[in-house]
Scaffold this active site. Structure first.
Site, mmCIF file in Angstrom:
data_model
loop_
_atom_site.group_PDB
_atom_site.id
_atom_site.type_symbol
_atom_site.label_atom_id
_atom_site.label_comp_id
_atom_site.label_asym_id
_atom_site.label_seq_id
_atom_site.Cartn_x
_atom_site.Cartn_y
_atom_site.Cartn_z
ATOM 1 N N GLU A 161 0.832 -1.214 0.000
ATOM 2 C CA GLU A 161 0.000 0.000 0.000
ATOM 3 C C GLU A 161 0.863 1.260 0.000
ATOM 4 O O GLU A 161 1.173 1.805 1.072
ATOM 5 C CB GLU A 161 -0.933 0.022 1.218
ATOM 6 C CG GLU A 161 -2.104 -0.924 1.138
ATOM 7 C CD GLU A 161 -3.072 -0.756 2.296
ATOM 8 O OE1 GLU A 161 -2.721 -0.065 3.287
ATOM 9 O OE2 GLU A 161 -4.177 -1.310 2.224
ATOM 10 N N TYR A 223 -12.094 -1.186 2.135
ATOM 11 C CA TYR A 223 -12.792 -1.580 3.351
ATOM 12 C C TYR A 223 -14.228 -1.109 3.167
ATOM 13 O O TYR A 223 -14.480 0.084 3.000
ATOM 14 C CB TYR A 223 -12.094 -1.010 4.588
ATOM 15 C CG TYR A 223 -10.867 -1.833 4.913
ATOM 16 C CD1 TYR A 223 -10.917 -2.829 5.879
ATOM 17 C CD2 TYR A 223 -9.690 -1.679 4.178
ATOM 18 C CE1 TYR A 223 -9.817 -3.633 6.131
ATOM 19 C CE2 TYR A 223 -8.580 -2.486 4.423
ATOM 20 C CZ TYR A 223 -8.651 -3.462 5.393
ATOM 21 O OH TYR A 223 -7.572 -4.270 5.630
ATOM 22 N N GLU A 249 -6.407 -7.309 -0.800
ATOM 23 C CA GLU A 249 -6.807 -7.074 0.593
ATOM 24 C C GLU A 249 -8.114 -6.300 0.632
ATOM 25 O O GLU A 249 -8.261 -5.289 -0.047
ATOM 26 C CB GLU A 249 -5.719 -6.285 1.331
ATOM 27 C CG GLU A 249 -6.074 -5.957 2.782
ATOM 28 C CD GLU A 249 -4.979 -5.147 3.473
ATOM 29 O OE1 GLU A 249 -3.792 -5.428 3.230
ATOM 30 O OE2 GLU A 249 -5.316 -4.226 4.244
ATOM 31 N N SER A 256 -10.142 1.195 9.478
ATOM 32 C CA SER A 256 -9.318 0.975 10.665
ATOM 33 C C SER A 256 -9.233 -0.495 11.053
ATOM 34 O O SER A 256 -8.431 -0.883 11.903
ATOM 35 C CB SER A 256 -9.880 1.769 11.844
ATOM 36 O OG SER A 256 -11.097 1.185 12.309
ATOM 37 N N TRP A 283 -8.903 -9.637 4.625
ATOM 38 C CA TRP A 283 -8.044 -9.305 5.759
ATOM 39 C C TRP A 283 -8.812 -9.539 7.046
ATOM 40 O O TRP A 283 -9.854 -8.915 7.233
ATOM 41 C CB TRP A 283 -7.626 -7.836 5.655
ATOM 42 C CG TRP A 283 -6.669 -7.384 6.717
ATOM 43 C CD1 TRP A 283 -6.983 -6.748 7.888
ATOM 44 C CD2 TRP A 283 -5.244 -7.517 6.705
ATOM 45 N NE1 TRP A 283 -5.853 -6.482 8.611
ATOM 46 C CE2 TRP A 283 -4.757 -6.952 7.902
ATOM 47 C CE3 TRP A 283 -4.325 -8.079 5.821
ATOM 48 C CZ2 TRP A 283 -3.406 -6.916 8.223
ATOM 49 C CZ3 TRP A 283 -2.989 -8.038 6.129
ATOM 50 C CH2 TRP A 283 -2.542 -7.454 7.329
#
Length: 333
Positions: A161, A223, A249, A256, A283
């Site tokens: 990343e 995410y 991922e 977070s 993940w």
């Protein structure tokens, strides 16, 4: 005597897992063989489109207990993972930059297990600053390519990343070109996955100025609670420009690793990834006390009963099994 008996029993159980996994799923690598990139798709050796699904291990220096053959066999057999991402921590305390031989040995343990089990495995250089020390990355990946380049199981993720202040043109791309050259000296054709700016999200920048070469993909991370339609639009545009993406991922919570699970948001991402045959790793394989972990503290390295699995773990496991079975049914038709 008692200790020897327990040890023997553990070895028998592990061998049963391995043999059952090989019987049921050895065929992931034998089914697809050597992977390649064609346009925006990952292709198998026999010209079928490939979508891999699996888990990412946690930072190697902080969760080393899962970097072993037993965990790999369990994830393959019970969770139906077809790919595992070995996330070798680099810059942070205790990572490869500080303990190169120890961390490299952990990666080798996972890759060796993947080869034995017939799984695909991503060798992930888990760094946010890799471009600042390309020589260290080149040394590592040259060693990995020399040792494992002959195996179709292996993919290389050379920069996890890059941060938002890194430049694609001035930092990330030149770094990637150097590392790719080091890999290609020993491995001419296994897939190499390149990180993109801003935590591997700015994929259109890479699409506008792609790296020359074959079998190169680009990393997309999300995410689900934090990253929604705008990032899917970014990905869709990048693919329309001709590059291939691999979601190495993602999490079903916020960026977070905590907060509530976004079931609806994650379902939107699952539908998107299935539409474009995007491979993915969730993940993470971790017992850390956070939402993104798939197992609870002290759950052990395998044989996870339901009560040991977190809500996120149960959700992801269900998706892995459902999609694995669906793929099997398609194969039979």
């Amino acid at each position: 005597m008692k200790r020897m008996f327990v040890t023997l029993c553990m070895l028998v159980v592990f061998n049963l897992y391995v043999s059952h996994s090989i019987f049921a799923q050895k065929d992931i690598v034998s089914r697809y063989g050597h992977l390649s990139v064609s346009g925006s798709y990952m292709m198998g050796q026999y010209k079928d489109t490939v979508q891999l699904r699996g888990m990412s291990l946690f930072w190697s220096q902080w969760m080393p207990q899962y970097y072993n053959a037993e965990t790999m066999a369990w994830l393959q057999n019970d969770w139906k993972c077809t790919v595992i991402r070995a996330a070798m921590g680099v810059d942070e305390d205790g990572g490869y930059a500080h303990n190169p031989s120890i961390e490299q040995e952990k990666i080798c343990a996972v890759v060796d297990a993947a080869i034995e089990l017939g799984m695909y495995v991503i060798i992930d250089y888990h760094s946010h600053h890799a471009h600042k020390n390309p020589d260290m990355a080149k040394k590592f990946f040259a060693a990995m390519a020399k040792k494992y380049g002959k195996y179709p199981n292996v993919l290389y993720e050379i920069y996890n990343e890059p941060l938002q202040d890194a430049s694609w043109t001035n930092h990330i791309k030149p770094y990637a070109e150097e590392v790719i050259a080091a890999i290609r000296e020993h491995d001419p054709d296994n897939i190499i996955i390149v990180g993109t700016r801003q935590w591997s999200q700015m994929v259109t920048e890479a699409a506008a100025d792609p790296i020359k070469g074959t079998n190169i993909m680009y990393t997309l991370h999300f995410y689900a609670v934090s990253h929604g339609q705008y990032l899917r639009d970014e990905a869709e545009k990048a693919m329309s420009m001709g590059i291939a993406l691999f979601v190495t991922e993602f999490g079903d919570c916020d960026y977070s690793g905590n907060g509530e699970i976004g079931y609806a948001q994650t379902e939107e991402w699952f539908a998107f990834m299935d539409k474009y045959k995007l491979s993915w790793c969730n993940w993470s394989v971790s017992d850390k006390n956070e939402t993104a972990s798939i197992i609870k503290p002290k759950a052990g390295i395998s044989n996870w009963d339901d009560y040991m699995i977190t809500p996120s773990g149960k959700y992801i496991r269900e998706e892995l099994i459902k999609k694995y079975n669906a793929d099997l049914q398609k194969k039979k038709k």
